[in-house]
Enzyme design. Structure first.
Site, PDB file in Angstrom:
ATOM      1  N   LYS A   1      40.009  41.385  43.751  1.00 50.49           N
ATOM      2  CA  LYS A   1      39.521  41.277  45.126  1.00 50.49           C
ATOM      3  C   LYS A   1      38.121  40.694  45.189  1.00 50.49           C
ATOM      4  CE  LYS A   1      42.296  44.795  47.419  1.00 50.49           C
ATOM      5  NZ  LYS A   1      42.272  46.057  48.208  1.00 50.49           N
ATOM      6  N   ARG A   2      37.301  40.971  44.183  1.00 54.11           N
ATOM      7  CA  ARG A   2      35.933  40.444  44.222  1.00 54.11           C
ATOM      8  C   ARG A   2      35.913  38.922  44.058  1.00 54.11           C
ATOM      9  NH1 ARG A   2      33.690  39.754  38.952  1.00 54.11           N
ATOM     10  NH2 ARG A   2      35.082  40.477  37.301  1.00 54.11           N
TER      11      ARG A   2
END
Length: 464
Positions: free
Chosen positions: A239-240
């Site tokens: 997700k980052r």
């Protein structure tokens, strides 16, 4: 041979970048050869599968324009065929019932660990005759003990798996439900899938599936395992790095053509070209040009492509999406097409464009404090008053006339145009940025422009 590919997501989560790229490659390959692309929802994990995740997957594919042939197939509806395949393997001695308890398996694995061996099932139930009456069991496929299983992969090349490294796979759970590897083989065969395009994380499943195809006397499809997508730092995509649901890219203002173009270039290439129309992707795409190394996600390149497609789009093609993003009635403002055209060149994405268009349909209720402090001085008010009075006398309202009026007032006051144009912009839009002031005033219309200017003047003077 008719090329028939499939995308087979599990509805246990959202459709992310990796899954969307797999779907795109599978779709492009089928369309390149004039074949068929089918959708199968692998919902056999009943505890984790949700209708919400299924809807997000379908919405994501539709948004990307990856149309499938026929109706989606739900794997859970095909359990009868899966069970029949298991029974066939049992009847032919190619599978067996395993009565091993969890404790027994734990003891076996611990002994293997102590001996420095690979943890794998040792086949002890292959010839097991004794077991407790009504004892629970799973069904295992009897994997060959010797030889090799080769995966002839269209992307990775030939990959060899020694059969001694492949233990006896569970193909039916103790509750009578078939497992993934058995179900996917039966489904791909029944659906006539000629090419299985999927992520390289599935590669270790493939030799087991090939053995099942052979044991069931089913035709083996061709395989293409696509390397995974990594973040810019080389780590697995997360997700980052931007590994969000594909539908979130829509909410962030990305165009589906830009996302497809970008995903196509994640691992596939055609010379040094970066920009491809959908038709050209279909024309050129082949699995032979897919690289073996992991692709790296590059947010800047995606943003660049999105900006390119945004600028190249016909304004009329963006009306529906901009209307949705504005979340309101745009019928009381100017035609959205010229408003979009006025903002395309300076917008990075649809969200940016929608925010730039908002003031045309929602009069400002407050004004940018820094812009007001910088642009409103004692000498500003006479200029604004002169503009309102002289603008009211104009018999027609066109951008060039409004521009000429601003220029003449500033010339008479021996000031540059910005001394009046910028305060007018702030009063009609709420901030210091808009399309050129003449175009902004023309799009808003005479009555709305002057009403906003009067109201803004009264509001700012009251707090001055």
């Amino acid at each position: 041979m008719t090329v028939r590919t499939r995308f087979a997501p599990s509805p246990t989560g959202m459709l992310h970048i990796g899954g969307a790229r797999t779907a795109l490659f599978s779709w492009l390959y089928a369309r390149h050869f004039g074949g068929e692309f089918v959708l199968r929802i692998e919902d056999t994990d009943r505890e984790r599968s949700t209708d919400e995740a299924t809807a997000v997957i379908l919405d994501g594919l539709k948004w990307l324009g990856l149309d499938w042939d026929g109706e989606p197939v739900f794997q859970s509806a095909r359990e009868t065929q899966h069970v029949a395949a298991v029974e066939k393997l049992l009847a032919e001695g190619k599978a067996y019932k395993c009565y091993c308890t969890r404790d027994e398996l734990d003891v076996m694995r611990e002994a293997q660990r102590v001996a420095g061996q690979k943890a794998m099932y040792d086949g002890r139930c292959r010839n097991r005759a004794e077991h407790a009456e009504n004892a629970p069991y799973v069904v295992r496929f009897r994997s060959p003990d010797e030889g090799e299983t080769w995966v002839k992969d269209l992307v990775l090349g030939d990959v060899c798996f020694p059969n001694k490294e492949l233990d006896d796979l569970i193909i039916m759970r103790s509750d009578g439900t078939p497992t993934y590897n058995l179900a996917v083989v039966v489904d791909d065969a029944d659906m006539g899938i000629s090419h299985v395009v999927r992520g390289s994380d599935h590669l270790n499943n493939t030799p087991r599936q090939i053995q099942l195809y052979e044991a069931l006397s089913l035709p083996i499809p061709e395989f293409a395992h696509i390397p995974l997508i990594h973040g810019p730092d080389g780590a697995k995509m997360s997700k980052r790095h931007g590994a969000v649901a594909i539908t979130e890219y829509r909410e962030k203002g990305y165009l589906p053509h830009a996302v497809n173009n970008y995903l196509a270039r994640l691992g596939w290439s055609y010379g040094d070209e970066e920009v491809f129309s959908e038709a050209r992707l279909i024309e050129l795409f082949d699995l032979a040009q897919v690289g073996k190394a992991a692709a790296r996600f590059d947010q800047q390149k995606l943003d660049w492509l999105n900006g390119h497609y945004l600028r190249e789009s016909a304004p009329a093609d963006l009306v529906v999406e901009i209307t949705r993003l504005l979340e309101g009635d745009v019928s009381n403002g100017p035609d959205l097409v010229p408003v979009i055209a006025s903002l395309q060149e300076r917008s990075k994405n649809l969200l940016d464009l929608a925010e730039g268009a908002r003031f045309f349909y929602q009069a400002p209720m407050e004004y940018d404090e820094k812009a007001v402090k910088k642009n409103f001085k004692d000498g500003t008010w006479p200029l604004l008053e002169a503009f309102v009075v002289q603008a009211e006398g104009l018999s027609e309202w066109r951008g060039e006339l409004a521009h000429g009026l601003i220029a003449s007032i500033c010339e008479a006051a021996e000031m540059n145009m910005g001394k009046l144009a910028q305060p007018v912009r702030i009063l009609v839009s709420g901030g210091p940025v808009s399309p050129p002031i003449d175009l902004t005033l023309e799009l808003l219309g005479k009555d709305e422009s002057l009403e906003r200017i009067r109201r803004g003047m009264a509001s700012l003077r009251s707090v001055a």
